[in-house]
Design a protein around this motif. Sequence first.
Motif, PDB file in Angstrom:
ATOM      1  N   PRO A 130       0.914  -1.468  -0.011  1.00  0.00           N
ATOM      2  CA  PRO A 130      -0.192   0.131   0.205  1.00  0.00           C
ATOM      3  C   PRO A 130       1.302   1.215  -0.195  1.00  0.00           C
ATOM      4  CG  PRO A 130      -0.645  -1.061   1.343  1.00  0.00           C
ATOM      5  CD  PRO A 130       0.600  -1.828   0.894  1.00  0.00           C
ATOM      6  N   ASP A 131       0.299   2.719  -0.777  1.00  0.00           N
ATOM      7  CA  ASP A 131       1.646   3.744  -0.770  1.00  0.00           C
ATOM      8  C   ASP A 131       2.102   3.976   0.775  1.00  0.00           C
ATOM      9  OD1 ASP A 131       0.361   3.406  -3.825  1.00  0.00           O
ATOM     10  OD2 ASP A 131      -1.083   5.009  -3.262  1.00  0.00           O
ATOM     11  N   GLY A 132       1.323   4.245   1.568  1.00  0.00           N
ATOM     12  CA  GLY A 132       1.674   4.954   2.516  1.00  0.00           C
ATOM     13  C   GLY A 132       3.006   4.152   3.049  1.00  0.00           C
ATOM     14  N   CYS A 133       2.394   2.422   3.517  1.00  0.00           N
ATOM     15  CA  CYS A 133       3.528   1.443   3.996  1.00  0.00           C
ATOM     16  C   CYS A 133       4.764   1.797   2.705  1.00  0.00           C
ATOM     17  CB  CYS A 133       3.104   0.131   3.547  1.00  0.00           C
ATOM     18  SG  CYS A 133       1.733  -0.220   4.675  1.00  0.00           S
ATOM     19  N   ARG A 134       4.809   1.632   1.817  1.00  0.00           N
ATOM     20  CA  ARG A 134       6.098   1.385   1.158  1.00  0.00           C
ATOM     21  C   ARG A 134       6.600   2.982   0.526  1.00  0.00           C
ATOM     22  NH1 ARG A 134       3.365   1.880  -3.949  1.00  0.00           N
ATOM     23  NH2 ARG A 134       3.467   3.891  -4.728  1.00  0.00           N
ATOM     24  N   LEU A 135       5.348   4.219   1.065  1.00  0.00           N
ATOM     25  CA  LEU A 135       6.514   5.539   1.066  1.00  0.00           C
ATOM     26  C   LEU A 135       7.120   5.662   2.300  1.00  0.00           C
ATOM     27  CD1 LEU A 135       7.194   8.416  -0.067  1.00  0.00           C
ATOM     28  CD2 LEU A 135       4.756   8.964   1.391  1.00  0.00           C
ATOM     29  N   VAL A 136       6.698   5.256   3.692  1.00  0.00           N
ATOM     30  CA  VAL A 136       7.531   5.147   4.463  1.00  0.00           C
ATOM     31  C   VAL A 136       8.696   4.047   5.032  1.00  0.00           C
ATOM     32  CG1 VAL A 136       7.612   4.632   7.310  1.00  0.00           C
ATOM     33  CG2 VAL A 136       5.908   6.268   6.241  1.00  0.00           C
ATOM     34  N   LEU A 137       8.501   2.793   4.105  1.00  0.00           N
ATOM     35  CA  LEU A 137       9.798   1.543   3.710  1.00  0.00           C
ATOM     36  C   LEU A 137      11.184   2.487   3.173  1.00  0.00           C
ATOM     37  CD1 LEU A 137      10.798  -0.797   4.986  1.00  0.00           C
ATOM     38  CD2 LEU A 137       9.537  -1.391   2.707  1.00  0.00           C
ATOM     39  N   ASN A 138      10.672   2.965   1.655  1.00  0.00           N
ATOM     40  CA  ASN A 138      11.771   3.989   1.188  1.00  0.00           C
ATOM     41  C   ASN A 138      12.608   4.720   1.532  1.00  0.00           C
ATOM     42  OD1 ASN A 138      11.897   2.634  -1.511  1.00  0.00           O
ATOM     43  ND2 ASN A 138       9.580   3.706  -1.500  1.00  0.00           N
ATOM     44  N   LEU A 139      11.607   5.800   2.638  1.00  0.00           N
ATOM     45  CA  LEU A 139      12.472   6.896   3.674  1.00  0.00           C
ATOM     46  C   LEU A 139      13.347   6.767   4.237  1.00  0.00           C
ATOM     47  CD1 LEU A 139       9.133   9.511   3.024  1.00  0.00           C
ATOM     48  CD2 LEU A 139      11.252   9.420   2.142  1.00  0.00           C
ATOM     49  N   TYR A 140      12.763   5.270   5.425  1.00  0.00           N
ATOM     50  CA  TYR A 140      13.576   5.123   6.199  1.00  0.00           C
ATOM     51  C   TYR A 140      14.009   4.230   6.109  1.00  0.00           C
ATOM     52  CZ  TYR A 140      14.806   2.934  10.784  1.00  0.00           C
ATOM     53  OH  TYR A 140      15.032   2.437  11.770  1.00  0.00           O
ATOM     54  N   ALA A 141      14.112   2.889   5.181  1.00  0.00           N
ATOM     55  CA  ALA A 141      15.126   1.461   5.085  1.00  0.00           C
ATOM     56  C   ALA A 141      16.251   2.408   3.636  1.00  0.00           C
ATOM     57  CB  ALA A 141      14.554   0.606   5.020  1.00  0.00           C
ATOM     58  N   VAL A 142      15.662   2.557   2.577  1.00  0.00           N
ATOM     59  CA  VAL A 142      15.946   2.408   1.800  1.00  0.00           C
ATOM     60  C   VAL A 142      17.192   4.163   1.095  1.00  0.00           C
ATOM     61  CG1 VAL A 142      16.423   3.327  -0.672  1.00  0.00           C
ATOM     62  CG2 VAL A 142      14.848   1.430   0.021  1.00  0.00           C
ATOM     63  N   ASP A 143      16.279   5.369   1.784  1.00  0.00           N
ATOM     64  CA  ASP A 143      16.616   6.384   1.652  1.00  0.00           C
ATOM     65  C   ASP A 143      17.604   7.548   3.223  1.00  0.00           C
ATOM     66  OD1 ASP A 143      16.577   6.940  -0.740  1.00  0.00           O
ATOM     67  OD2 ASP A 143      14.678   7.531  -0.490  1.00  0.00           O
ATOM     68  N   GLY A 144      17.170   6.936   4.212  1.00  0.00           N
ATOM     69  CA  GLY A 144      18.089   6.781   5.447  1.00  0.00           C
ATOM     70  C   GLY A 144      17.849   8.127   6.654  1.00  0.00           C
ATOM     71  N   TYR A 145      15.919   7.668   6.141  1.00  0.00           N
ATOM     72  CA  TYR A 145      15.273   9.372   6.936  1.00  0.00           C
ATOM     73  C   TYR A 145      15.098   8.825   8.063  1.00  0.00           C
ATOM     74  CZ  TYR A 145      14.995  11.892   2.658  1.00  0.00           C
ATOM     75  OH  TYR A 145      14.654  13.104   1.104  1.00  0.00           O
ATOM     76  N   SER A 146      15.644   9.131   9.193  1.00  0.00           N
ATOM     77  CA  SER A 146      14.801   9.249  10.869  1.00  0.00           C
ATOM     78  C   SER A 146      13.562   9.046  10.844  1.00  0.00           C
ATOM     79  CB  SER A 146      15.426  10.203  11.781  1.00  0.00           C
ATOM     80  OG  SER A 146      14.203  11.557  11.423  1.00  0.00           O
ATOM     81  N   HIS A 147      12.102   8.373  11.970  1.00  0.00           N
ATOM     82  CA  HIS A 147      10.860   8.429  12.117  1.00  0.00           C
ATOM     83  C   HIS A 147      10.798  10.046  12.234  1.00  0.00           C
ATOM     84  CE1 HIS A 147      10.674   4.476  11.569  1.00  0.00           C
ATOM     85  NE2 HIS A 147      10.813   3.974  12.257  1.00  0.00           N
ATOM     86  N   GLY A 148      10.688  10.585  13.209  1.00  0.00           N
ATOM     87  CA  GLY A 148      11.401  11.891  12.867  1.00  0.00           C
ATOM     88  C   GLY A 148      11.053  12.780  11.806  1.00  0.00           C
ATOM     89  N   GLU A 149      12.364  12.838  10.853  1.00  0.00           N
ATOM     90  CA  GLU A 149      11.891  13.322   9.413  1.00  0.00           C
ATOM     91  C   GLU A 149      11.174  12.729   9.061  1.00  0.00           C
ATOM     92  OE1 GLU A 149      16.978  13.462   9.217  1.00  0.00           O
ATOM     93  OE2 GLU A 149      16.295  11.766   8.711  1.00  0.00           O
ATOM     94  N   ILE A 150      10.358  11.328   8.637  1.00  0.00           N
ATOM     95  CA  ILE A 150       9.516  11.351   8.048  1.00  0.00           C
ATOM     96  C   ILE A 150       7.895  12.093   8.104  1.00  0.00           C
ATOM     97  CG2 ILE A 150       8.236   9.135   7.434  1.00  0.00           C
ATOM     98  CD1 ILE A 150      10.694   7.298   7.869  1.00  0.00           C
ATOM     99  N   GLN A 164       3.715   2.275  10.388  1.00  0.00           N
ATOM    100  CA  GLN A 164       3.720   2.021   8.858  1.00  0.00           C
ATOM    101  C   GLN A 164       4.696   0.590   8.671  1.00  0.00           C
ATOM    102  OE1 GLN A 164       1.085   2.113   8.288  1.00  0.00           O
ATOM    103  NE2 GLN A 164       1.125   3.555   6.212  1.00  0.00           N
ATOM    104  N   LEU A 165       6.249   1.763   8.741  1.00  0.00           N
ATOM    105  CA  LEU A 165       7.258   0.428   8.504  1.00  0.00           C
ATOM    106  C   LEU A 165       7.327  -0.572   9.355  1.00  0.00           C
ATOM    107  CD1 LEU A 165      10.446   0.440   7.767  1.00  0.00           C
ATOM    108  CD2 LEU A 165      11.158   1.009  10.080  1.00  0.00           C
ATOM    109  N   SER A 166       6.931  -0.846  10.633  1.00  0.00           N
ATOM    110  CA  SER A 166       6.560  -2.067  10.803  1.00  0.00           C
ATOM    111  C   SER A 166       5.731  -3.049   9.920  1.00  0.00           C
ATOM    112  CB  SER A 166       5.858  -2.758  11.986  1.00  0.00           C
ATOM    113  OG  SER A 166       5.494  -3.606  12.786  1.00  0.00           O
ATOM    114  N   LYS A 167       4.786  -2.709   9.718  1.00  0.00           N
ATOM    115  CA  LYS A 167       3.526  -3.095   8.367  1.00  0.00           C
ATOM    116  C   LYS A 167       3.607  -3.295   7.147  1.00  0.00           C
ATOM    117  CE  LYS A 167      -0.767  -1.093  10.613  1.00  0.00           C
ATOM    118  NZ  LYS A 167      -1.882  -2.195  10.927  1.00  0.00           N
TER     119      LYS A 167
END
Length: 185
Positions: A130-150, A164-167
Amino acid sequence: MPAPPADLPELLARCGRHEPAAQRQLYARYAGRMLGVARRYVTSVAEAEDILQDAFVKVFTRLSDFRADGSFEGWVRRIVVTTAINHWQSGQHRRQQLLLDDVPEPFAADADAFDRLGVAEVLALMERLPDGCRLVLNLYAVDGYSHGEIAELLGIQESTSKAQLSKARKQLTRLHQQQASYLKL
């Protein structure tokens, strides 16, 4: 990460003077990698190409904002990611899709299965999230943003980003297991 080409400062100066040949050269140097970045945030190559074009317009109009505190490629990447997020928020995808109720809680899965996936396999499975999960996963796991930045980028709570990352991870594991079961048939 390799050192930037020695000609980069001169190329940037020429781009700052709005020389079309220099702008084409800079675009050619970074477009391929940045298209890959944009592609992770959308479901089609055409959308990624639109994001890439919009991002490079911003790169060229904001070139004077680059302070060389970090790498130029990193600066361009951040513009591409921000442009992709803006595209997602303003277009057919709305921020409301980040609500946790939109994503059903997947069943408990083998926690190690996600860790065993290869990069290409993970990227292919991510497109099915789903879009929200994909967006957060990309930002956190791939592009290295922190949860605060996201949270700040998306206008959500930090806890929502973490959920969202957990899901997303659980969904990836479930999708992987479904794919493996299908391949066994």
